[in-house]
Design a protein around this motif. Sequence first.
Motif, PDB file in Angstrom:
ATOM      1  N   TYR A  29       0.803  -1.211   0.000  1.00  0.00           N
ATOM      2  CA  TYR A  29       0.000   0.000   0.000  1.00  0.00           C
ATOM      3  C   TYR A  29       0.845   1.275   0.000  1.00  0.00           C
ATOM      4  CZ  TYR A  29      -4.107  -2.880   1.005  1.00  0.00           C
ATOM      5  OH  TYR A  29      -5.114  -3.798   0.932  1.00  0.00           O
ATOM      6  N   SER A  30       2.120   1.160   0.329  1.00  0.00           N
ATOM      7  CA  SER A  30       2.985   2.350   0.340  1.00  0.00           C
ATOM      8  C   SER A  30       3.562   2.656  -1.046  1.00  0.00           C
ATOM      9  CB  SER A  30       4.126   2.164   1.344  1.00  0.00           C
ATOM     10  OG  SER A  30       3.638   1.986   2.658  1.00  0.00           O
ATOM     11  N   ILE A  33       1.288   4.696  -3.457  1.00  0.00           N
ATOM     12  CA  ILE A  33       1.163   6.111  -3.085  1.00  0.00           C
ATOM     13  C   ILE A  33       2.325   6.911  -3.657  1.00  0.00           C
ATOM     14  CG2 ILE A  33       1.212   7.730  -1.148  1.00  0.00           C
ATOM     15  CD1 ILE A  33      -0.306   5.688   0.508  1.00  0.00           C
ATOM     16  N   THR A  37       1.930   9.402  -6.991  1.00  0.00           N
ATOM     17  CA  THR A  37       2.154  10.824  -6.706  1.00  0.00           C
ATOM     18  C   THR A  37       3.284  11.381  -7.559  1.00  0.00           C
ATOM     19  OG1 THR A  37       1.404  10.493  -4.427  1.00  0.00           O
ATOM     20  CG2 THR A  37       2.663  12.490  -4.892  1.00  0.00           C
ATOM     21  N   ILE A  69      -4.681   7.203  -3.572  1.00  0.00           N
ATOM     22  CA  ILE A  69      -4.052   7.502  -2.272  1.00  0.00           C
ATOM     23  C   ILE A  69      -5.031   7.218  -1.137  1.00  0.00           C
ATOM     24  CG2 ILE A  69      -3.106   9.348  -0.831  1.00  0.00           C
ATOM     25  CD1 ILE A  69      -1.982  10.599  -3.391  1.00  0.00           C
ATOM     26  N   CYS A  72      -5.263   3.407  -0.656  1.00  0.00           N
ATOM     27  CA  CYS A  72      -4.120   2.852   0.077  1.00  0.00           C
ATOM     28  C   CYS A  72      -4.132   3.287   1.540  1.00  0.00           C
ATOM     29  CB  CYS A  72      -2.815   3.291  -0.591  1.00  0.00           C
ATOM     30  SG  CYS A  72      -2.578   2.628  -2.252  1.00  0.00           S
TER      31      CYS A  72
END
Length: 393
Positions: A29-30, A33, A37, A69, A72
Amino acid sequence: MASPFSPTELAYLEAHKNDSRVPEIRWVYSVPIVAATISTAMRLWAKRYGRNGITLDDYLIIFATICLIGQCASGLGFGPPHGMGRHVIVVSDHDQMMVRKGDYVFSHFYDIALVSVKLGILAFYYRVFVHPVFRRVVLATAAFVLAWGIGITVTLFLACRPLAAYWDVNVKGKCLVMVTFVYFTNISNLITDIWIFLMPVPMIWHLQLQTKKKMLLSLIFCIGLATCVVSSIRLTVVLGRGSADFTWYYVPLGAYSVFEPLGGILCTNLPIIWHMFRKRKGMVMNASAFKTHDSNSNSTPTVGSRRERFAIALGITTRDRTQNDSGNRTMLGADTAAGGAGDWQRLESMESQKPDPSIWTTVERVDTGGLEEGPSEVQLKPGMKKTVWNVRK
């Protein structure tokens, strides 16, 4: 209350109750992001650098990035802190409820992110391809995607009556069979992805381009088919949603659910970023070549083409043998207009190296646009040009 597990399953869970997928959840999940981005920010930089302006497809991809985002963040917030990534027998009832609630929020972000990515790609097609029939197909596809997104969002809101029964097993209510709903969502999503990414291929093959370039463009537009692979894999793990050990089996389903919209975002961002880097590299190389030519402008000019050698042999040339040429005079004149003591010194140096009048003479020709040549004293009128040569006497 009867256990949902068979004795064999209970024995397996007891033997593996210390297993954990929490580290896997955190990086799964990181990474999206960070990747989404950075790529969207670079897309906006590329559009601003190219002075193309921000268009509808850019706004839709920005919105899709925000939804990803949020997707996540909900996975990280409602997941590991409440037992997701652990077997359900070691997770409390309250934490199980929080994982289900997080799944509900996660699902909304997932659906909206997918719809935004698809609409962003279609908006890009509409802006790039101007064929009226193709544009009507794009609008029809966009209407279907929008209706599909509204339909699954409303269905998810009505998944349980009352809604709290979706995540709280103590609330009595009537709920849809979510496995069937998720299967429908994934199959229709996969079909739509394939259709959208193959849409521009016929248009590309009708362009007046070389076959190699057509194949390259088709490959670029079909890169998004990689997200279809993710959709297919996600479809194979949907069955885990119906498992009683949902805190364990939600992990791969959640991973594919975030990488699917991420793939769409990257497929729309990277070609724009790559094109801008190529354009910027070409500008830097041209600027470097100009500086090199400027630094060597006082050196003896080389005679390149056969036409130049032939002109010099006849004594008719724009280059002279006192190391002055029209290119040097043009560049120095442009530099002088910018001002600066160094430029004035270079101009004076150039003036001191004018052709020797005993060797060279000046010949002027007035081009009247198809009429007979006139003398140099003829006053220039609109549509007329005057050409000046240095000719050996």
